[in-house]
Every structure is written in C-alpha cells, then in structure tokens.
Design a protein around this motif. Structure first.
Motif, PDB file in Angstrom:
ATOM      1  N   GLY B 517       0.825  -1.238  -0.007  1.00  0.00           N
ATOM      2  CA  GLY B 517       0.018   0.048   0.089  1.00  0.00           C
ATOM      3  C   GLY B 517       0.772   1.206  -0.094  1.00  0.00           C
ATOM      4  O   GLY B 517       0.339   2.422   0.307  1.00  0.00           O
ATOM      5  N   TYR B 518       2.021   1.071  -0.355  1.00  0.00           N
ATOM      6  CA  TYR B 518       3.067   2.225  -0.184  1.00  0.00           C
ATOM      7  C   TYR B 518       2.695   3.375  -1.104  1.00  0.00           C
ATOM      8  O   TYR B 518       2.930   4.578  -0.776  1.00  0.00           O
ATOM      9  CB  TYR B 518       4.513   1.796  -0.414  1.00  0.00           C
ATOM     10  CG  TYR B 518       5.445   2.921  -0.157  1.00  0.00           C
ATOM     11  CD1 TYR B 518       5.812   3.278   0.906  1.00  0.00           C
ATOM     12  CD2 TYR B 518       6.164   3.520  -1.244  1.00  0.00           C
ATOM     13  CE1 TYR B 518       6.667   4.428   1.225  1.00  0.00           C
ATOM     14  CE2 TYR B 518       7.025   4.501  -1.079  1.00  0.00           C
ATOM     15  CZ  TYR B 518       7.268   4.881   0.056  1.00  0.00           C
ATOM     16  OH  TYR B 518       8.212   6.142   0.279  1.00  0.00           O
ATOM     17  N   LYS B 519       2.123   3.107  -2.219  1.00  0.00           N
ATOM     18  CA  LYS B 519       1.723   4.065  -3.161  1.00  0.00           C
ATOM     19  C   LYS B 519       0.640   4.908  -2.643  1.00  0.00           C
ATOM     20  O   LYS B 519       0.395   6.007  -3.273  1.00  0.00           O
ATOM     21  CB  LYS B 519       1.474   3.653  -4.535  1.00  0.00           C
ATOM     22  CG  LYS B 519       2.504   2.959  -5.356  1.00  0.00           C
ATOM     23  CD  LYS B 519       2.038   2.457  -6.839  1.00  0.00           C
ATOM     24  CE  LYS B 519       2.974   1.781  -7.506  1.00  0.00           C
ATOM     25  NZ  LYS B 519       2.480   0.645  -8.170  1.00  0.00           N
ATOM     26  N   SER B 520      -0.242   4.657  -1.666  1.00  0.00           N
ATOM     27  CA  SER B 520      -1.514   5.109  -1.178  1.00  0.00           C
ATOM     28  C   SER B 520      -1.048   5.561   0.134  1.00  0.00           C
ATOM     29  O   SER B 520      -2.115   5.494   1.017  1.00  0.00           O
ATOM     30  CB  SER B 520      -2.638   4.296  -1.259  1.00  0.00           C
ATOM     31  OG  SER B 520      -2.882   3.787  -2.798  1.00  0.00           O
ATOM     32  N   ARG B 521       0.081   5.975   0.524  1.00  0.00           N
ATOM     33  CA  ARG B 521       0.197   6.237   1.805  1.00  0.00           C
ATOM     34  C   ARG B 521      -0.156   7.827   2.133  1.00  0.00           C
ATOM     35  O   ARG B 521      -0.469   8.254   1.106  1.00  0.00           O
ATOM     36  CB  ARG B 521       1.710   6.059   2.233  1.00  0.00           C
ATOM     37  CG  ARG B 521       2.483   7.142   1.700  1.00  0.00           C
ATOM     38  CD  ARG B 521       4.246   6.955   1.595  1.00  0.00           C
ATOM     39  NE  ARG B 521       5.020   7.641   0.860  1.00  0.00           N
ATOM     40  CZ  ARG B 521       5.159   7.723  -0.441  1.00  0.00           C
ATOM     41  NH1 ARG B 521       4.616   6.714  -1.362  1.00  0.00           N
ATOM     42  NH2 ARG B 521       6.246   8.417  -1.093  1.00  0.00           N
ATOM     43  N   ILE B 522      -0.301   8.147   3.236  1.00  0.00           N
ATOM     44  CA  ILE B 522      -0.443   9.609   3.624  1.00  0.00           C
ATOM     45  C   ILE B 522       0.766  10.239   3.956  1.00  0.00           C
ATOM     46  O   ILE B 522       1.656   9.804   4.666  1.00  0.00           O
ATOM     47  CB  ILE B 522      -1.328   9.802   4.820  1.00  0.00           C
ATOM     48  CG1 ILE B 522      -2.987   9.289   4.540  1.00  0.00           C
ATOM     49  CG2 ILE B 522      -1.631  11.241   5.421  1.00  0.00           C
ATOM     50  CD1 ILE B 522      -3.831   9.136   5.564  1.00  0.00           C
ATOM     51  N   THR B 523       1.133  11.212   3.304  1.00  0.00           N
ATOM     52  CA  THR B 523       2.440  11.944   3.338  1.00  0.00           C
ATOM     53  C   THR B 523       2.087  13.140   4.462  1.00  0.00           C
ATOM     54  O   THR B 523       3.402  13.758   4.489  1.00  0.00           O
ATOM     55  CB  THR B 523       2.799  12.500   1.891  1.00  0.00           C
ATOM     56  OG1 THR B 523       1.770  13.217   1.102  1.00  0.00           O
ATOM     57  CG2 THR B 523       3.121  11.336   0.877  1.00  0.00           C
ATOM     58  N   VAL B 524       1.047  13.345   4.540  1.00  0.00           N
ATOM     59  CA  VAL B 524       1.029  14.631   5.744  1.00  0.00           C
ATOM     60  C   VAL B 524       1.498  14.217   6.859  1.00  0.00           C
ATOM     61  O   VAL B 524       1.177  13.078   7.533  1.00  0.00           O
ATOM     62  CB  VAL B 524      -0.333  14.946   6.001  1.00  0.00           C
ATOM     63  CG1 VAL B 524      -0.646  16.193   6.853  1.00  0.00           C
ATOM     64  CG2 VAL B 524      -1.104  15.515   4.583  1.00  0.00           C
ATOM     65  N   PRO B 525       2.596  14.966   7.451  1.00  0.00           N
ATOM     66  CA  PRO B 525       3.266  14.431   8.837  1.00  0.00           C
ATOM     67  C   PRO B 525       1.853  14.423   9.867  1.00  0.00           C
ATOM     68  O   PRO B 525       1.272  15.072  10.169  1.00  0.00           O
ATOM     69  CB  PRO B 525       4.247  15.259   8.986  1.00  0.00           C
ATOM     70  CG  PRO B 525       4.338  16.047   7.626  1.00  0.00           C
ATOM     71  CD  PRO B 525       3.355  16.165   6.976  1.00  0.00           C
ATOM     72  N   GLY B 526       2.283  13.164  10.651  1.00  0.00           N
ATOM     73  CA  GLY B 526       1.402  13.092  11.762  1.00  0.00           C
ATOM     74  C   GLY B 526       0.198  12.366  11.355  1.00  0.00           C
ATOM     75  O   GLY B 526      -1.040  12.224  12.207  1.00  0.00           O
ATOM     76  N   MET B 527      -0.173  12.288  10.330  1.00  0.00           N
ATOM     77  CA  MET B 527      -1.424  11.730   9.924  1.00  0.00           C
ATOM     78  C   MET B 527      -1.430  10.488   9.088  1.00  0.00           C
ATOM     79  O   MET B 527      -2.484   9.610   8.630  1.00  0.00           O
ATOM     80  CB  MET B 527      -2.262  12.821   8.874  1.00  0.00           C
ATOM     81  CG  MET B 527      -2.649  13.998   9.700  1.00  0.00           C
ATOM     82  SD  MET B 527      -3.872  14.689   8.370  1.00  0.00           S
ATOM     83  CE  MET B 527      -4.167  16.215   9.568  1.00  0.00           C
ATOM     84  N   GLU B 528      -0.356   9.603   8.987  1.00  0.00           N
ATOM     85  CA  GLU B 528       0.014   8.499   8.264  1.00  0.00           C
ATOM     86  C   GLU B 528      -0.858   7.508   8.483  1.00  0.00           C
ATOM     87  O   GLU B 528      -1.464   7.178   9.853  1.00  0.00           O
ATOM     88  CB  GLU B 528       1.626   8.123   8.695  1.00  0.00           C
ATOM     89  CG  GLU B 528       2.592   8.855   8.003  1.00  0.00           C
ATOM     90  CD  GLU B 528       2.913   9.984   9.238  1.00  0.00           C
ATOM     91  OE1 GLU B 528       2.234  10.032  10.252  1.00  0.00           O
ATOM     92  OE2 GLU B 528       3.896  10.891   9.001  1.00  0.00           O
ATOM     93  N   LEU B 529      -1.102   6.558   7.837  1.00  0.00           N
ATOM     94  CA  LEU B 529      -2.050   5.557   8.015  1.00  0.00           C
ATOM     95  C   LEU B 529      -1.118   4.158   8.054  1.00  0.00           C
ATOM     96  O   LEU B 529      -0.089   4.238   7.583  1.00  0.00           O
ATOM     97  CB  LEU B 529      -3.086   5.417   7.172  1.00  0.00           C
ATOM     98  CG  LEU B 529      -2.753   5.115   5.548  1.00  0.00           C
ATOM     99  CD1 LEU B 529      -2.388   3.537   5.449  1.00  0.00           C
ATOM    100  CD2 LEU B 529      -3.850   5.730   4.651  1.00  0.00           C
ATOM    101  N   ALA B 530      -1.583   3.097   8.728  1.00  0.00           N
ATOM    102  CA  ALA B 530      -1.302   1.602   8.703  1.00  0.00           C
ATOM    103  C   ALA B 530      -2.510   0.936   7.964  1.00  0.00           C
ATOM    104  O   ALA B 530      -3.488   1.084   8.349  1.00  0.00           O
ATOM    105  CB  ALA B 530      -0.615   1.198   9.921  1.00  0.00           C
ATOM    106  N   GLY B 531      -1.988  -0.081   7.129  1.00  0.00           N
ATOM    107  CA  GLY B 531      -3.293  -0.688   6.425  1.00  0.00           C
ATOM    108  C   GLY B 531      -2.715  -2.083   5.906  1.00  0.00           C
ATOM    109  O   GLY B 531      -1.752  -2.825   6.379  1.00  0.00           O
TER     110      GLY B 531
END
Lengths: 384, 642
Positions: B517-531
């Motif tokens: 899912g790396y391509k669909s990561r959240i790049t905003v710092p502090g808002m990252e997701l894990a999936g």
C-alpha cells in the motif's frame, strides 16, 4: 210535544252566558301543553323561534279561535252536521287517494294552495262524530241486534280502507281503535268484539302476505329486532332510546340535548319531540308532561259524565280516546314499545293538521260541555 | 220497560264501560311510565355512554417524527412542510369553476380531475378534498394570493420526511413508508391506523422507530350525526418522537459517498478506534430515500431492485465477501499467540508451496524469497501464511478471527446485518457433512475459501487491532433522555508485543517502500496510516489457465473480477480512525481500494483539524465574555462605573 219540551230549555243561552260556561281551565291546560310544545320546537331549531315554533304558535292561535267558535255553536248543530261532515271528509279522502301529493311514501295531502289538507286527520274527528250520532238514539236492544251494526261498521270500514290504501297504517289503526271504543261504549256485546278480534287474527297473516307494503313489513320486523338493522329503520328507535336513557332523571337541560341537537335523533320536531323533551328534562320532565296530558284526558271523562245527552257523552269519550291514542301510540313508539308508526303528538309536534284536528276536537268537547244540559230527542235532531 | 228506564240502563252501561276504558288507559299510561323509568333510570348509564360515543369522536394527533442528527448536530433526517391545496366542496359553490381556476395556478391533470370528482362524490360536503400535493413555493404563493377569489380552497400543511443528504445516507438512515399488514399485525399503537402515517422502513429509521415515532396525542371532538365537527372538547398532545443523535459525521459520510462513487459498486466503513462509534458507513450505488418518503413509483422501484449493483442492499453490513489478504493479520496473530512461532519465524517463498498432491501459489509468481512476519504482512506473502496455517491449524485461526469480530453479527444497530462466516473443521462436518482438508486451512489463512466477512466486520477487526480493545461498533450516540453511547471497552486479551508485531507489519504495508500500500500512503506528517490490502478471488483459476497465463482483471467481465479490499487505521502513532474499504469486483486491493481508504482517512483527520482550529477561536473569546458576569447566580446588574 217532545219538540216543545226540548225547546223549553234549549239554546236560549246568550253568547255571554256561553262564554261563561266555557271551561277556561281546560283551555288554559291546552295552552300550557301547547306552550311546552313551542319550547321544544324552539329547542329543536337550536334555540331559534324559526322555522318551527313561530309557525306552530300561529297555527295554535288560529286553532284556539276555531276551538272557541266551535264551542259556542250549539252541540245539536254539530250533531246535525255529523253525517254531512263525515260525507265531505270521506269524499276528500277519496280525493287524496286519487290526486293527493306523495309524501313520505304515502298519499296524504290535498294541496289547496294555502294549506295542505290531511283528510285522514279530519276523519279522526268526523268518524267519532258520525258514530256518536248513529249510536245517540240506540237502545241496548238496538245495539244487541247484529243488523243494527251493519251501518256503523260500514261507516268505519270505508275510511279505514281509504286510509290504508294511502297507505297510512298509524291512522288506520287509530280509526279502528277509536271506533272500537265507540262500539264498546255503546254497549255492543263483548263476544262480538271477540268475534272480530278472532277474524283479525286470521286476517293478519294474510294481509302480511298480500296487503302490507314492504316498508310497513320492514317496520314491524325492525320492531321485533331493532338491532338487526342499526343504521336503517331501527336506527331511529335506537337513537331515540339512547336519547331517553342519556337524559336520566333530570335531563341534560334546555337546549342541551346532544342526541337531538347533533341530529342523531331523526324528525325531532315531529314524531320524536317527546324524546327530545325527555332528553333535555329527564324523567321528571317526561312525567310532568305525561301528567298534564292525562289531566286533559281526565277533563274528557269529567265532561262526558256531566253531559246529559248520549251524543255529547259518546262524542267526548270518543274524542278523548282519540287523544289518548295519539299519546300512547306516539310515546310507546318512540320508546320502542311498539313498531314505528308515524303518529305525531298533538299540540306538541310540529304539523298543521294534527294540531288543528285535535283543537277542533277540543272545540267539540267544549261545546258538549257548554251545552251539556240541552235536551235532545232519541231520534236526535230536536230543533234548536 | 219505559223509555226512561232504557235510558238509565244505557247510561249505567256507558258508565261501566267508561270506567273499563279508563282503566285500560290508565294501565297503558302506567306502561309508558314504567318504560320511561326503565330507559331513564335503570338503563341510564348504558345509554349515557352510548350518547357520548355518538357525540364524541376521538381523533389522533400524529406526533412529529424525531429528528436524526449527526454527532455535531447536523440534521440528517428532518420533517419538512409539504403543501397541498385542498377544497371544501360545500363552500365552493360551483366546484367545476373553482377547479378550473385552481388549475390555472397549479396544473391539474385529467387524472387529477377525475380523482377529485370521485373524492367529492364519496365524501361529505364538509370534508377537505386534496386537489394537489407537494406544491412548490411558487404554486403555494400563487394560490395564497388568489384565495379571496377561491371560496372553499385552502392550503394544507402536512409533513413529509426529508433527507438532506439523500443518497449518501440512504443505507444508514433507511426511509419511512406506510405501514403494511405485517407491521400492523399484533401491534396496538393506534398511530398505525392513522391515514398517511409513516413508519421506519429500513436503517436507523426502522431500528429506532419506536423512539422516533413518539406517542399519539388525541383530540376529543363533538361531532353530529353526519360526522361534522361541532367543536373541540379537549386536546391532549402526544409525545413527539425523540431526537436521535448518531455517531456519524455527516461531512465525512458525504465525502465517503462521493469518493466511493468513483467506483461502480462498493462499501466503506469508518469507526472511531477508541469508542467504536461509526463515523461513516456507506454503500454504493445508492438510492434517493426522499423518493421513498414521497412514495416511489413501481418502475423506479423495479429498476432499483433489478440493478446488478444492488443499490437497495447495504453492502457494508449485508454484503458478505471473502476478506482476502486483509485476513492475514488474524492468521499472524493466531500464530504468535499460539507460541508455536514468533515474529522472527522465517519462511522461504519460492512462489508456491506443495501440500499433498496440491500446489498452492503465492500471488507473486516468482516468490518473495525469505520472509519474516513483518515482511510477510508488508508484502502479503501467501506462502508465509500457508506455512503458519499448516503449523497452527484452522481452529486457532478461527478462534482469533472470532475474537476480532468476524464470523458473527457485530451487533450494529441496523436491520439486516449479516454474520459472515469463519469456517473450521467442526463447522464443515456439521454443516456440509464433509471432512476438513488440510489445504482448506491454507486457503482460509489468506481469507479465501469459505471465509466471508462484511466490510463492517473488517472495520471492527481493524479498530480492535489498532486499540487492542474489544471495541463494539455503534451508531446511536444519544437518544433524547434514554440512551448514551458506551465508549469504554475491555482489553481484547492479546499479548501487546504480538499485537505490536502485526501493527508493525501493517505500518510496513503503507509506509515502507515495497509495501503493497506504499503508493497510497498519507504523506501529511502526523496523519500517516497503516493498513493491509486484500484482493479476493471470486472464481477458480484453473490449472490450464494458470499455465497459459492468468488473465488480468481488466480483461475479465465485471462479475468475474477480484474484489478489492483495504483495511487501515490512522494516525499510525495514536490510532483514532479505523477504516475498511471494499470495492466489488474492483480488481487489486492495493491499486483500487487503498487510494480510497487513504483519501477517507485523510479526510477524517483534515476535518478534525479544521474543526479544532474553528473551536480554538470561540474558546479564546469565551473567557473574555464571561469575566464581567461573575458567578452565574449573581443577578446584580453590572454598574456603569465598574
């Protein structure tokens, strides 16, 4: 010679003396009862004098005048006129059967333009008159002879037949019962009544089958089981009983009857006016009213007993029976004691002819009272 | 006998018989009096009741239906005024003329006119007849202006349920409709018999119908024999329906619906990781509940019913699909908890694995090489999980899956939720009457085969992974004066270090290059997701096909493509939102579902941030405003020189 005797103390009374002889207490009583009627008609129109109370008062005024005029006319004149009046009314009855207007499933009226004439109501008076006239001279031996009874029977059967043909069951019944009382009072033997009643019992099933109209059959059937048809003919009686019952001991108060004012009660200004009275004034009001009406009847008995001629006695008693029949049939009907027969409550119910006919009757009663001591020959017509 | 004697005899007879007659009359009048007494005294109570029954008509007053709000008080289901023009024919005079004149202001079709004429025929002259319903504002004002020239005509204001968010919330809220026979059976609520009364027919409207419905009030009216109302005797207002606040965030819901609608068919669920409150739940394609509230036509309904994408079904709770690789966390956790393997357990993936006479393939034909547990999750290596499954057996996997909410209804307050299925050998023996094959454990370990789950269950699983607690999902935040949501949940009872290993794997999926899912990561710092991604096969791939080259999803007809799934939580360091996205026949989870999950989780956090900053400003102003007032109980006015 006899005619001389009669002339000795006959119509020598002046108008003033006659007025003095009139039973004003009876007239007061009649007016009192009629006033109760006005009040009920006022209530029936939701507290309006129009359309009923005002016109009824007018009619009563006319009736009152007629009554006094009739009372002042010598009773022997009325006796003399018995046959002609009967004949006229009989012709009118034939007239309504042929040309009468249709109202409420029955041919009853002749429209004379200014008044609608109901000959069947008038017949209630003239039949009593003519029978009183016929039996006036009859001894008990006469009445004991069967052929002697053929004429009066014919006098009864003719109008009854015509009224039945209208068809008007209530009035026919009243004519038969009133005439029967006259026969009875005249001394006709009881076994003869038994014979007639037996014949009627045989005739009833037959006439049920062939003579009665559908609506008349319905009425009897509904009477026997009013709940079978709660929104049809039985509805009226059911609602009337509810009105009585909900009135209770002292009633809901003047103008406060819900059954009547919300139109659950049919024909409240005519046949069901006593229901309304009992709903608004309760058992107390109903009893007071019945008492007053019974006083009227009692006056009849007293006047008859003080009458010194058979015509007057029979006339007064016959008319009293008539009045009683009006009262009983109407009140028993609206309380569900007998089948629905369209009989109004005279002096109270809105309606012209019944009130007028009853007041004419009272006029004759008063005349019999005023002229209670006149002498009449057995054959009837002394000269005046 | 002399004439005189005869006369005297006759008179005696007359007197006797007069007395007899008088006696008869007296008896008859006594009968009347007795009857009067019976009716007015003995039976009085009964007849009084009957007279009151005649006179008094009880009319129900329908209570206004309770509003449904989102967690911030945004109205989701409200009652709107619905204007109709009505006619009382007895006041109209010439009915046809009035109809013509009304027809000039409000178009009346021929069918309308026929119905109106029929209604007039059938009704009492004082009964209002509806000429036209659902008037526009322009039509209402046009009629209002002309009322003086339209005797008997008036504007009637009714209520109709309205759903401002339309399609976006159709599946959650449901809709209202007239009660049918089944609804009425055995229920004593008098409201159900009220013409025009609507009850909840699906979703929250149905689930909380009793609370939303309220209780009937009534009016005692005096009516006459034909039913005309004379006056109102008394009025007892009922209890209005209770306001129901949901845990949903309307803005998020709206966004989710929009975002998911980019795909043909799917479902998405967002749950608050800590409270279990459902923040968003949608299913596409959807339908317009307003159409249902107004009364949907037959054709429109049939079209919805026959659509292959099942717009009437809430796929988030009633759609059961193989979870695919999103299930691998369960297998991993079951393995770690069993103590048979640990996080360092390594397996070599050559692209397939032999078991008995069968060969089980990894999705990556060339294999992943040597994998540990975190790496296996990150790359979604099938062979690694085949190995785990073989070692620990199906019962352990099934048990873990059930602890995380799979295989049975999670109990969200919506009608129609389905349980999914977590198979095990005993289930197969009792239900299918067949023995369990070891190979089926392998298939189940990667969420295929018999395993079925709903998108809601996957969201719950994710929330429980992220929080380590047995979070229970719910929709009702509060129902006026009756219910408050529960927000504290017990620990799920898994060793923290094992949970940490799994979460590390999920972090790898999204935040380590090479993760599925790396391509669909959240790049905003502090808002990252894990999936975790999942692609669930819906058809068997035959040996022949495998040897001739597996066809790509894009080349298959829609119905045969893989389901795309992605489960995730964010932010990764302090989990708040858990999300499950399901795209029906969407192809690859990583490619189709992951971007949607990312966008939704980002939107959740952005909305939070926006609200936080808005909330800051009034808070800053509040102390200044309250300072001058002192304690609330002080009523002394502030004097001018203070």
């Amino acid at each position: 010679m006899m005619s001389l005797d009669i002339s000795a103390d006959n119509g020598t009374m002046t108008i003033g003396e006659k007025l003095g002889q009139i039973s004003w207490s009876l007239i007061f009583l009649i007016t009192l009862v009629a006033s109760i009627g006005f009040a009920m008609l006022y209530s029936a129109a939701n507290g309006n004098i129009d359309p009923w109370a005002s016109r009824q008062m007018m009619r009563f005024g006319v009736g009152l005048a007629m009554m006094i005029v009739i009372a002042l006319v010598d009773i022997r004149v009325w006796m003399k006129l018995s046959y002609p009046l009967y004949g006229i009314v009989l012709v009118l009855l034939i007239g309504v059967d042929l040309f009468g207007n249709v109202g409420k499933g029955a041919q009853r009226w002749i429209d004379l333009g200014f008044v609608q004439l109901q000959p069947s109501e008038m017949m209630k008076v003239t039949l009593v008159m003519v029978l009183a006239r016929y039996f006036h001279g009859a001894t008990l031996e006469d009445t004991g002879r069967i052929p002697f009874l053929f004429v009066p029977l014919a006098l009864v059967v003719a109008p009854v037949g015509l009224v039945l043909a209208q068809p008007n069951l209530g009035t026919s019944l009243m004519l038969i019962l009133a005439s029967g009382s006259m026969f009875f009072l005249s001394g006709v033997r009881l076994w003869k009544f038994g014979l007639v009643i037996g014949a009627v019992l045989i005739a009833v099933p037959l006439s049920w089958q062939f003579l009665l109209h559908d609506y008349q059959r319905d009425r009897v059937e509904t009477f026997l089981d009013p709940d079978s048809d709660p929104l049809g003919t039985g509805y009226h009686i059911t609602q009337s009983k509810i009105a009585f019952g909900s009135g209770g001991l002292t009633g809901k108060g003047f103008l406060q009857g819900t059954q009547s004012h919300l139109n659950f009660l049919p024909e409240k200004q005519t046949d069901f006016i006593f229901t309304m009275l009992a709903e608004e004034f309760g058992l107390v009001g109903g009893l007071v009213f019945l008492f007053l009406y019974c006083l009227l009847l009692l006056y009849g008995f007293v006047i008859a007993s003080r009458c010194r001629h058979q015509y007057g006695r029979l006339l007064v008693l016959g008319l009293t029976v008539n009045l009683f029949l009006y009262l009983f049939i109407n009140v028993a009907m609206i309380m569900g004691l007998i089948p629905v027969v369209g009989v109004p409550l005279p002096l109270i119910s809105y309606g012209g002819t019944a009130t007028l006919a009853v007041m004419v009757g009272f006029g004759l009663i008063l005349s019999a009272h005023v002229h209670r001591d006149v002498r009449m020959s057995r054959r009837g017509l002394g000269d005046l | 006998m002399s004439a005189f004697d005869r006369d005297a005899e006759r008179q005696r007879m007359l007197s006797r018989r007069t007395l007899v007659l008088g006696g008869l009359k007296g008896a008859a009048v006594s009968a009347l009096v007795a009857r009067l007494y019976y009716l007015q005294i003995v039976e009085s109570d009964r007849y009084t009741t009957l007279a009151e029954d005649n006179r008094i008509s009880l009319r129900l007053i329908a209570p206004p239906r309770g509003q449904i709000l989102d967690r911030f008080g945004v109205p989701l289901a409200v009652n709107e005024q619905n204007f109709s023009v009505v006619l009382v024919s007895e006041r109209a005079g010439d009915v046809q003329q009035i109809l013509d004149e009304v027809g000039r202001l409000v178009p009346l079709t021929e069918a309308d006119e026929r119905r109106i004429q029929r209604d007039i025929q059938r009704s009492r002259v004082f009964t209002p007849i509806t000429l036209k319903e659902n008037l526009t504002w322009d039509q209402v004002s046009a009629v209002e202006v002309n009322l003086p020239d339209l005797p008997g005509v008036s504007i009637d204001v009714g209520q109709v349920r309205s759903y401002p968010f339309g399609e976006a919330l159709a599946h959650v809220l449901g809709y209202v409709g007239a009660p049918n026979e089944k609804d009425v059976q055995g229920v004593s609520d008098p409201l159900l018999s009220l013409p025009g009364f609507r009850i909840g027919k699906g979703g929250v409207e149905r689930q909380f119908d009793q609370a939303l419905r309220g209780t009937a009030g009534n009016r005692q009216l005096e009516v006459n024999a034909v039913g005309r109302v004379i006056r109102e005797l008394s009025r007892e207002n009922g209890q209005p329906g209770r306001q129901t606040v949901l845990t949903l965030d309307a803005k998020l819901q709206h966004y989710m619906h929009q975002r998911l609608s980019a795909e043909e068919s799917g479902a998405a669920v967002v749950i608050d990781v800590n409270t279990g409150g459902v923040q968003g739940l949608c299913s596409t394609p959807s339908f317009d509940p307003n159409q249902f509230a107004m009364g949907i036509g037959y054709d429109a309904y049939q079209a919805l019913l026959n659509d292959e994408r099942t717009p009437l079904i809430n796929k988030a709770i009633a759609g059961q699909y193989p979870p695919g690789s999103t299930f691998k966390m369960m297998t991993a956790l079951a393995a770690l908890e069993s103590g048979i393997v640990n996080a360092e357990h390594r397996v070599f993936c050559s692209g397939h694995m032999e078991l008995g006479s069968h060969r089980f393939h990894c999705w990556r034909r060339g294999g992943h090489g040597t994998m540990d547990m975190v790496g296996a999750l990150m790359h979604s290596c099938d062979v690694y999980f085949y190995d785990l499954a073989q070692r620990i057996g199906m019962d352990r996997i099934a048990d873990m899956a059930r602890r995380f909410g799979l295989g049975s209804r999670v109990g969200l307050e919506l009608p129609g939720e389905r349980p999914g299925l977590i198979p095990d050998p005993q289930w197969k023996r009792t239900t299918l009457k067949k023995p369990w094959h070891p190979g089926e454990t392998l298939i189940a370990s990667m969420g295929q085969g018999y395993v079925l789950s709903t998108p809601l269950q996957l969201a719950v699983m994710t929330a429980r992974l992220a929080s380590g607690r047995a979070v229970q999902p719910h929709l009702a935040k509060s129902i006026e004066g009756e219910f408050q949501e529960q927000t504290e949940w017990p620990l799920i009872g898994v060793k923290p270090e094992n949970l940490a290993t799994v979460l590390k794997g999920m972090n790898g999926v999204s935040n380590v290059p090479g993760g599925t899912g790396y391509k669909s990561r959240i790049t905003v710092p502090g808002m990252e997701l894990a999936g975790k991604s999942g692609s669930a096969q819906v058809r068997r791939i035959s040996m022949a096909e495998r040897s001739s080259g597996v066809r790509k999803n894009e080349d298959l007809p829609w119905r045969e493509r893989d389901h795309a799934l992605f489960v995730a939580y964010a932010p990764v360091h302090a989990p708040k939102y858990a999300c499950a996205v399901f795209v029906e026949h969407g192809g690859s989870g990583g490619a189709t579902a992951a971007p949607i999950a990312r966008d939704i989780l980002l939107e959740c956090q952005m909305l939070d941030a926006a609200r936080h900053s808005v909330a800051q400003q009034p808070q800053a102003a509040a102390p200044a405003g309250s300072m001058g007032q002192g304690t609330p109980s002080t009523t002394v006015p502030v004097s001018g020189n203070e």
